[in-house]
Design an enzyme around this catalytic site. Sequence first.
Site, PDB file in Angstrom:
ATOM      1  N   HIS A   1       0.793  -1.241   0.150  1.00 32.96           N
ATOM      2  CA  HIS A   1       0.010  -0.103  -0.084  1.00 32.96           C
ATOM      3  C   HIS A   1       0.756   1.252  -0.058  1.00 32.96           C
ATOM      4  CE1 HIS A   1       0.300   1.927   4.124  1.00 32.96           C
ATOM      5  NE2 HIS A   1       0.590   0.950   4.572  1.00 32.96           N
ATOM      6  N   CYS A   2       0.191   2.079  -0.456  1.00 33.29           N
ATOM      7  CA  CYS A   2       0.730   3.736  -0.340  1.00 33.29           C
ATOM      8  C   CYS A   2      -0.177   4.577   0.154  1.00 33.29           C
ATOM      9  CB  CYS A   2       1.262   4.402  -1.784  1.00 33.29           C
ATOM     10  SG  CYS A   2       0.013   4.026  -3.060  1.00 33.29           S
ATOM     11  N   SER A   3      -0.319   5.801  -0.063  1.00 30.51           N
ATOM     12  CA  SER A   3      -1.673   6.459   0.481  1.00 30.51           C
ATOM     13  C   SER A   3      -2.765   6.356  -0.071  1.00 30.51           C
ATOM     14  CB  SER A   3      -1.284   7.797   0.261  1.00 30.51           C
ATOM     15  OG  SER A   3      -2.195   9.110   0.685  1.00 30.51           O
TER      16      SER A   3
END
Length: 272
Positions: free
Chosen positions: A204-206
Amino acid sequence: MLILDCRSAERYKQSHMVTARVSLTVLHPELGCLITRGQLQEYSIILLYGENFDGTDSSRDSSVDSATLQRCFCQLSSLGMDPIILLGGYSTFAHLYPFLCTHKMILLESERQALTIYPSEILEGSLYQGSAHQASDYRIIKNLHITHVLNATGECPDAFPATLCYLKLRLNDDTHQDVFESFPVANKFISQALQVDGGRVLVHCSLGRSRSSALTLAFLMEHQRWTLRHAYEWLKERRACAAPNAGFLRQLSSYEERLFGKKLTALDDLCV
Protein backbone atom coordinates in the site's frame (compact mmCIF):
# COMPACT_ATOMS: atom_id res chain seq x y z
CA MET A 1 -20.75 -3.16 -12.07
CA LEU A 2 -24.12 -4.89 -12.40
CA ILE A 3 -24.23 -8.26 -10.61
CA LEU A 4 -27.14 -10.56 -11.45
CA ASP A 5 -27.96 -13.53 -9.23
CA CYS A 6 -29.40 -16.20 -11.52
CA ARG A 7 -30.36 -18.58 -8.72
CA SER A 8 -33.81 -19.01 -7.20
CA ALA A 9 -35.33 -16.18 -5.17
CA GLU A 10 -35.16 -18.39 -2.08
CA ARG A 11 -31.42 -18.89 -2.41
CA TYR A 12 -30.95 -15.18 -3.04
CA LYS A 13 -32.83 -14.33 0.17
CA GLN A 14 -30.62 -16.70 2.16
CA SER A 15 -27.37 -15.15 0.97
CA HIS A 16 -25.94 -13.47 -2.11
CA MET A 17 -23.04 -11.36 -3.28
CA VAL A 18 -23.05 -7.82 -1.92
CA THR A 19 -24.99 -5.46 -4.26
CA ALA A 20 -26.25 -8.37 -6.41
CA ARG A 21 -29.76 -8.16 -7.85
CA VAL A 22 -32.15 -11.00 -8.60
CA SER A 23 -31.92 -11.59 -12.34
CA LEU A 24 -35.71 -11.41 -12.68
CA THR A 25 -35.63 -7.73 -11.66
CA VAL A 26 -33.62 -6.97 -14.79
CA LEU A 27 -34.29 -9.77 -17.29
CA HIS A 28 -37.72 -11.42 -17.16
CA PRO A 29 -38.23 -14.63 -19.20
CA GLU A 30 -41.52 -13.35 -20.64
CA LEU A 31 -41.40 -9.58 -20.30
CA GLY A 32 -37.83 -9.29 -21.54
CA CYS A 33 -35.44 -6.61 -20.35
CA LEU A 34 -37.00 -4.53 -17.56
CA ILE A 35 -34.47 -1.70 -17.75
CA THR A 36 -33.47 0.29 -20.79
CA ARG A 37 -30.49 -0.49 -22.97
CA GLY A 38 -29.14 2.91 -21.99
CA GLN A 39 -29.22 1.91 -18.33
CA LEU A 40 -27.43 -1.33 -19.13
CA GLN A 41 -24.76 0.54 -21.06
CA GLU A 42 -23.96 2.57 -17.93
CA TYR A 43 -22.32 -0.56 -16.48
CA SER A 44 -18.75 -1.33 -17.51
CA ILE A 45 -19.10 -4.91 -16.21
CA ILE A 46 -22.17 -7.15 -16.07
CA LEU A 47 -21.53 -10.28 -13.99
CA LEU A 48 -23.81 -13.32 -13.87
CA TYR A 49 -23.66 -16.22 -11.45
CA GLY A 50 -25.50 -19.39 -10.54
CA GLU A 51 -25.03 -21.64 -7.53
CA ASN A 52 -22.24 -23.86 -8.78
CA PHE A 53 -21.04 -23.11 -12.30
CA ASP A 54 -18.48 -25.87 -12.80
CA GLY A 55 -20.55 -28.72 -14.20
CA THR A 56 -20.25 -30.96 -11.11
CA ASP A 57 -23.69 -30.34 -9.57
CA SER A 58 -26.46 -32.22 -11.37
CA SER A 59 -29.25 -31.37 -8.91
CA ARG A 60 -32.58 -30.01 -10.13
CA ASP A 61 -31.92 -26.58 -8.56
CA SER A 62 -28.56 -26.43 -10.30
CA SER A 63 -30.17 -27.27 -13.64
CA VAL A 64 -32.69 -24.47 -13.17
CA ASP A 65 -29.87 -22.09 -12.25
CA SER A 66 -27.95 -23.11 -15.36
CA ALA A 67 -30.96 -22.53 -17.62
CA THR A 68 -31.59 -19.10 -16.08
CA LEU A 69 -27.92 -18.23 -16.40
CA GLN A 70 -27.84 -19.19 -20.07
CA ARG A 71 -31.05 -17.29 -20.79
CA CYS A 72 -29.73 -14.13 -19.13
CA PHE A 73 -26.44 -14.44 -20.98
CA CYS A 74 -28.22 -14.77 -24.32
CA GLN A 75 -30.61 -11.90 -23.58
CA LEU A 76 -27.80 -9.55 -22.66
CA SER A 77 -25.71 -10.62 -25.63
CA SER A 78 -28.65 -9.95 -27.97
CA LEU A 79 -28.79 -6.42 -26.55
CA GLY A 80 -25.17 -5.83 -27.46
CA MET A 81 -23.81 -6.37 -23.97
CA ASP A 82 -20.76 -8.49 -23.12
CA PRO A 83 -21.73 -10.27 -19.87
CA ILE A 84 -19.29 -12.29 -17.79
CA ILE A 85 -20.16 -15.58 -16.05
CA LEU A 86 -18.55 -16.16 -12.65
CA LEU A 87 -16.57 -19.40 -12.81
CA GLY A 88 -17.34 -21.63 -9.86
CA GLY A 89 -20.56 -19.78 -9.14
CA TYR A 90 -21.81 -18.49 -5.83
CA SER A 91 -20.74 -21.52 -3.78
CA THR A 92 -17.08 -21.02 -4.71
CA PHE A 93 -17.23 -17.26 -4.22
CA ALA A 94 -18.90 -17.58 -0.81
CA HIS A 95 -16.25 -20.05 0.30
CA LEU A 96 -13.41 -17.71 -0.67
CA TYR A 97 -15.01 -14.39 0.27
CA PRO A 98 -17.73 -14.95 2.91
CA PHE A 99 -17.30 -11.34 4.06
CA LEU A 100 -18.55 -10.16 0.66
CA CYS A 101 -21.82 -12.07 0.98
CA THR A 102 -25.01 -10.93 2.70
CA HIS A 103 -28.72 -11.63 3.06
CA LYS A 104 -29.52 -7.90 2.78
CA MET A 105 -30.64 -6.15 -0.38
CA ILE A 106 -28.22 -3.29 -1.03
CA LEU A 107 -29.54 -1.21 -3.90
CA LEU A 108 -29.52 2.43 -2.80
CA GLU A 109 -26.47 4.56 -3.51
CA SER A 110 -26.31 5.61 0.16
CA GLU A 111 -26.11 1.94 1.14
CA ARG A 112 -23.37 1.30 -1.41
CA GLN A 113 -21.37 4.25 -0.08
CA ALA A 114 -21.44 2.69 3.38
CA LEU A 115 -19.89 -0.58 2.19
CA THR A 116 -16.33 -1.54 3.08
CA ILE A 117 -14.11 -1.31 0.00
CA TYR A 118 -11.43 -4.01 -0.03
CA PRO A 119 -7.94 -3.92 -1.56
CA SER A 120 -7.46 -5.38 -5.04
CA GLU A 121 -6.42 -9.03 -5.25
CA ILE A 122 -3.46 -9.06 -7.63
CA LEU A 123 -2.41 -12.71 -7.21
CA GLU A 124 -5.15 -14.97 -5.92
CA GLY A 125 -4.94 -15.61 -2.21
CA SER A 126 -1.48 -14.09 -1.85
CA LEU A 127 -0.81 -10.53 -3.09
CA TYR A 128 -3.06 -7.51 -2.56
CA GLN A 129 -2.72 -3.79 -3.29
CA GLY A 130 -4.61 -1.00 -1.59
CA SER A 131 -4.63 2.28 0.27
CA ALA A 132 -3.35 3.38 3.66
CA HIS A 133 -6.93 3.57 4.89
CA GLN A 134 -7.51 -0.07 3.99
CA ALA A 135 -4.20 -1.08 5.57
CA SER A 136 -5.35 0.48 8.87
CA ASP A 137 -8.74 -1.28 8.93
CA TYR A 138 -8.28 -4.38 11.06
CA ARG A 139 -11.48 -5.96 9.74
CA ILE A 140 -9.99 -5.90 6.24
CA ILE A 141 -6.67 -7.27 7.48
CA LYS A 142 -8.44 -10.07 9.34
CA ASN A 143 -10.86 -10.99 6.55
CA LEU A 144 -8.09 -11.18 3.94
CA HIS A 145 -5.76 -13.04 6.37
CA ILE A 146 -2.96 -10.53 5.71
CA THR A 147 0.32 -11.51 7.40
CA HIS A 148 2.78 -9.01 5.85
CA VAL A 149 2.43 -5.37 4.84
CA LEU A 150 4.68 -3.35 2.55
CA ASN A 151 4.19 0.32 3.45
CA ALA A 152 5.49 2.48 0.60
CA THR A 153 4.95 5.81 2.35
CA GLY A 154 6.80 8.07 4.71
CA GLU A 155 3.64 9.74 5.97
CA CYS A 156 1.49 6.75 7.01
CA PRO A 157 2.41 4.80 10.16
CA ASP A 158 2.41 1.01 10.33
CA ALA A 159 -1.02 0.25 11.79
CA PHE A 160 -0.49 -3.14 13.49
CA PRO A 161 3.24 -3.66 14.14
CA ALA A 162 2.55 -5.98 17.07
CA THR A 163 0.68 -8.52 14.96
CA LEU A 164 1.91 -8.10 11.36
CA CYS A 165 5.32 -8.10 9.70
CA TYR A 166 6.13 -4.79 8.00
CA LEU A 167 8.57 -3.38 5.49
CA LYS A 168 8.46 0.41 5.38
CA LEU A 169 9.94 2.16 2.34
CA ARG A 170 9.81 5.93 2.76
CA LEU A 171 8.98 6.88 -0.81
CA ASN A 172 7.45 10.05 -2.20
CA ASP A 173 5.07 10.05 -5.12
CA ASP A 174 7.42 12.24 -7.13
CA THR A 175 8.76 11.70 -10.63
CA HIS A 176 12.28 12.36 -9.28
CA GLN A 177 11.97 9.80 -6.44
CA ASP A 178 14.54 7.01 -6.79
CA VAL A 179 12.45 3.84 -6.54
CA PHE A 180 14.74 1.63 -8.63
CA GLU A 181 16.94 0.61 -5.69
CA SER A 182 13.84 -0.27 -3.65
CA PHE A 183 12.67 -2.90 -6.13
CA PRO A 184 15.02 -5.73 -5.02
CA VAL A 185 14.34 -5.00 -1.34
CA ALA A 186 10.57 -5.01 -1.85
CA ASN A 187 10.69 -8.11 -4.04
CA LYS A 188 12.68 -10.04 -1.47
CA PHE A 189 10.23 -9.07 1.28
CA ILE A 190 7.19 -10.12 -0.75
CA SER A 191 8.79 -13.33 -1.99
CA GLN A 192 9.85 -14.45 1.48
CA ALA A 193 6.42 -13.59 2.89
CA LEU A 194 4.65 -15.71 0.28
CA GLN A 195 6.93 -18.65 1.01
CA VAL A 196 5.59 -18.73 4.57
CA ASP A 197 2.66 -21.12 4.93
CA GLY A 198 -0.45 -18.96 4.64
CA GLY A 199 1.56 -15.82 3.92
CA ARG A 200 -0.41 -12.97 2.36
CA VAL A 201 0.99 -9.55 1.50
CA LEU A 202 -0.71 -6.16 1.25
CA VAL A 203 1.24 -3.51 -0.65
CA HIS A 204 0.00 0.00 0.00
CA CYS A 205 0.81 3.67 -0.36
CA SER A 206 -1.50 6.56 0.44
CA LEU A 207 -4.17 5.98 -2.19
CA GLY A 208 -2.93 2.70 -3.65
CA ARG A 209 -2.29 4.23 -7.06
CA SER A 210 1.32 5.17 -7.82
CA ARG A 211 4.01 4.07 -5.35
CA SER A 212 2.35 0.75 -4.50
CA SER A 213 1.73 0.09 -8.20
CA ALA A 214 5.42 0.58 -9.04
CA LEU A 215 6.42 -1.96 -6.38
CA THR A 216 3.75 -4.44 -7.40
CA LEU A 217 4.83 -4.21 -11.03
CA ALA A 218 8.47 -4.78 -10.14
CA PHE A 219 7.51 -7.91 -8.20
CA LEU A 220 5.39 -9.29 -11.03
CA MET A 221 8.21 -8.66 -13.50
CA GLU A 222 10.89 -10.36 -11.41
CA HIS A 223 9.03 -13.27 -9.84
CA GLN A 224 6.51 -14.02 -12.59
CA ARG A 225 9.12 -13.31 -15.27
CA TRP A 226 6.69 -11.00 -17.03
CA THR A 227 7.53 -8.07 -19.25
CA LEU A 228 6.58 -4.64 -18.00
CA ARG A 229 3.73 -4.53 -20.50
CA HIS A 230 2.32 -7.90 -19.40
CA ALA A 231 2.62 -6.97 -15.72
CA TYR A 232 1.06 -3.56 -16.34
CA GLU A 233 -1.93 -5.00 -18.21
CA TRP A 234 -2.41 -7.65 -15.52
CA LEU A 235 -2.38 -5.02 -12.78
CA LYS A 236 -4.77 -2.65 -14.59
CA GLU A 237 -7.27 -5.48 -15.10
CA ARG A 238 -7.30 -6.07 -11.34
CA ARG A 239 -6.84 -2.51 -10.10
CA ALA A 240 -8.17 0.01 -12.61
CA CYS A 241 -6.95 2.99 -10.56
CA ALA A 242 -3.31 1.82 -10.68
CA ALA A 243 -1.24 4.67 -12.13
CA PRO A 244 2.52 4.79 -11.41
CA ASN A 245 3.88 8.23 -12.24
CA ALA A 246 6.02 8.81 -15.34
CA GLY A 247 9.27 8.71 -13.38
CA PHE A 248 8.38 5.34 -11.86
CA LEU A 249 7.49 3.95 -15.28
CA ARG A 250 10.88 4.99 -16.66
CA GLN A 251 12.61 3.25 -13.76
CA LEU A 252 10.46 0.16 -14.27
CA SER A 253 11.57 0.15 -17.89
CA SER A 254 15.19 0.23 -16.72
CA TYR A 255 14.42 -2.59 -14.28
CA GLU A 256 12.97 -4.63 -17.15
CA GLU A 257 16.27 -4.16 -18.97
CA ARG A 258 18.19 -5.35 -15.90
CA LEU A 259 15.98 -8.43 -15.55
CA PHE A 260 15.86 -9.51 -19.20
CA GLY A 261 18.97 -7.98 -20.70
CA LYS A 262 17.05 -5.57 -22.92
CA LYS A 263 13.98 -3.37 -22.89
CA LEU A 264 10.98 -5.32 -24.10
CA THR A 265 8.27 -2.73 -23.51
CA ALA A 266 7.83 0.64 -25.19
CA LEU A 267 6.41 3.04 -22.62
CA ASP A 268 4.27 4.63 -25.32
CA ASP A 269 2.45 1.29 -25.64
CA LEU A 270 1.23 1.42 -22.04
CA CYS A 271 -2.27 2.83 -21.67
CA VAL A 272 -1.43 5.36 -18.96
